[in-house]
Design a protein around this motif. Structure first.
Motif, PDB file in Angstrom:
ATOM      1  N   VAL A 336       0.752  -1.080  -0.081  1.00  0.00           N
ATOM      2  CA  VAL A 336      -0.002   0.281  -0.109  1.00  0.00           C
ATOM      3  C   VAL A 336       0.698   1.359  -0.164  1.00  0.00           C
ATOM      4  CG1 VAL A 336      -1.503   1.370   1.277  1.00  0.00           C
ATOM      5  CG2 VAL A 336      -1.840  -1.105   1.122  1.00  0.00           C
ATOM      6  N   VAL A 337       1.818   1.224   0.889  1.00  0.00           N
ATOM      7  CA  VAL A 337       2.736   2.423   0.967  1.00  0.00           C
ATOM      8  C   VAL A 337       3.544   2.672  -0.437  1.00  0.00           C
ATOM      9  CG1 VAL A 337       4.954   3.126   1.800  1.00  0.00           C
ATOM     10  CG2 VAL A 337       3.530   1.985   3.278  1.00  0.00           C
ATOM     11  N   GLY A 338       3.834   1.628  -1.027  1.00  0.00           N
ATOM     12  CA  GLY A 338       4.531   1.732  -2.364  1.00  0.00           C
ATOM     13  C   GLY A 338       3.704   2.150  -3.390  1.00  0.00           C
ATOM     14  N   VAL A 340       1.131   4.225  -2.832  1.00  0.00           N
ATOM     15  CA  VAL A 340       0.690   5.583  -2.800  1.00  0.00           C
ATOM     16  C   VAL A 340       1.987   6.455  -2.974  1.00  0.00           C
ATOM     17  CG1 VAL A 340       0.495   7.268  -0.620  1.00  0.00           C
ATOM     18  CG2 VAL A 340      -0.991   4.890  -0.667  1.00  0.00           C
ATOM     19  N   ILE A 341       3.066   6.018  -2.789  1.00  0.00           N
ATOM     20  CA  ILE A 341       4.301   6.763  -3.041  1.00  0.00           C
ATOM     21  C   ILE A 341       4.453   6.891  -4.439  1.00  0.00           C
ATOM     22  CG2 ILE A 341       6.927   6.741  -3.193  1.00  0.00           C
ATOM     23  CD1 ILE A 341       6.956   5.315  -0.809  1.00  0.00           C
TER      24      ILE A 341
END
Length: 396
Positions: A336-338, A340-341
């Motif tokens: 998820v973080v990736g 979003v980035i």
């Protein structure tokens, strides 16, 4: 992040790419008729938008090349996830906007292919790409299509000037070709819709297959076709004036007979390729045609420095977008973080590019400013008559 949300984000991003494809490639159809005065700029891009919309409904062969050809999506192949497709689109969009900023008519098609290939290799390995399809449907057409289109445009220009030779040295003697350009440029816009809009259809179909919403090998649904047709039409209407300026006056000063020959050659090449499912670059075809027509008109010259810049952009597009797509895929694998980035970086780059473009804005009003000789292109080439030299001793 919810799987359905990722699929929706990919579809939205794909449609945005389709929009950039539209304004990036408007020049393919309308640069030469605008340069020769055959059509007013706003009318030209509006006509191109409508015909792109219509052309998108005429064929799906190119879409099939992407959705069940270039990238293996299952059914014995390698499963490609929506996250990887999102990363590929990030690579394609960023490269499209960078080349637009510099006015380079690079290939939106190859940017898309490069982004998808780079992301697929990082996410699923080298086996996820069908290299035979890559060579047969992408690489070979990329090498051959601009050469073929340029040769046809060269011969057509020579023929047009040979047939109308009686108009040499007469102002506006070949202005009738301006009316013919309305037809030929419209045909190019229609052909562009049959080829380029399908690439986004193929991507969205691919993500729906990877999400399990469609069976492997499915054709693009009607809703997907309609959405892609509208996106590319709206993008086309915005103009893409930087690239229109490059193709309209940057390669050679285009006269009406040349423009007609170049556009007819472009349209014939694109339509034939769309029928065969070749996902070629309409930008490369149009550029090759303009260069061929410039070589075919006596007294004209091709600006090889500009042509070299365009050629360099062609060579860099596939690998550069592949690198960006691969980097985005590597980040996307973080979860998820990736994702979003990736989205934050992509939006940041897009905003930055548009902000930079405002410093030196190119629009319908100034795209051909300072080049009135292009707008007066109904005037034919003046062929100088060489006076015979007098023999020595002959009386003056």
């Amino acid at each position: 992040m919810d799987f359905t949300l990722i699929v929706v984000l990919v579809i939205v991003l794909a449609l945005f790419f389709d929009f950039t494809n539209g304004f990036h490639d408007t020049a393919n159809a309308m640069a030469t008729p605008i340069a020769t005065g055959a059509m007013r700029p706003k009318i030209a891009v509006a006509l191109a938008a409508v015909l792109n919309l219509v052309g998108a409904f005429l064929s799906t062969e190119v879409a099939k090349t992407i959705s069940n050809g270039l990238i293996k999506e299952g059914g014995g192949g390698v499963q490609i996830t929506p996250t990887m497709i999102l990363a590929g689109l990030v690579g394609a969009i960023i490269w499209n906007l960078v080349t637009w900023l510099f006015g380079l008519p690079s290939s939106s098609s190859h940017a898309l292919f490069g982004g998808l290939i780079g992301a697929a290799i990082v996410g699923a390995g080298f086996a996820s790409v069908d290299y035979l399809v890559l060579l047969d449907k992408v690489i070979f057409p990329a090498l051959l299509s601009p050469v073929i289109a340029g040769f046809v445009a060269f011969c057509s220009t020579r023929l047009a000037y040979a047939i109308t030779r009686r108009y040499d040295r007469l102002p506006d003697g070949r202005a009738g070709f301006r009316f013919a350009q309305i037809f030929s440029s419209s045909l190019v816009a229609l052909a562009h819709g049959t080829n380029d809009a399908q690439k986004t259809m193929g991507v969205i179909t691919l993500v729906l297959i990877s999400a399990g919403a469609l069976a492997p090998g499915s054709n693009p649904p009607v809703l997907v076709i309609t959405a892609c047709a509208l996106a590319i039409a709206v993008g086309t209407y915005t103009g893409g004036w930087r690239i229109i300026r490059t193709l309209g006056k940057g390669l050679t000063d285009v006269k009406p007979a040349q423009g007609f020959a170049a556009e007819t050659s472009t349209a014939a090449t694109i339509l034939a390729s769309s029928h065969l499912g070749f996902a070629l670059s309409t930008t490369q075809v149009a550029s090759g045609s303009v260069i061929g027509s410039g070589l075919g008109r006596r007294g004209s010259s091709v600006r090889w420095g500009t042509a070299g810049r365009i050629g360099l952009g062609w060579l860099m597009t596939l690998p550069a977008s592949a690198v960006v797509g691969a980097m985005a895929a590597f980040i996307g694998l973080l979860g998820v973080v990736g994702v979003v980035i990736d989205l934050v970086v992509a939006v940041g780059v897009i905003v930055l590019i548009f902000a930079i473009s405002k410093r030196n804005q190119v629009s319908a009003r100034n795209a051909f400013q300072g080049v009135n000789e292009v707008a007066e292109s109904g005037r034919v080439v003046k062929i100088r008559k060489v006076k015979p030299k007098k023999a020595r001793g002959q009386a003056a």
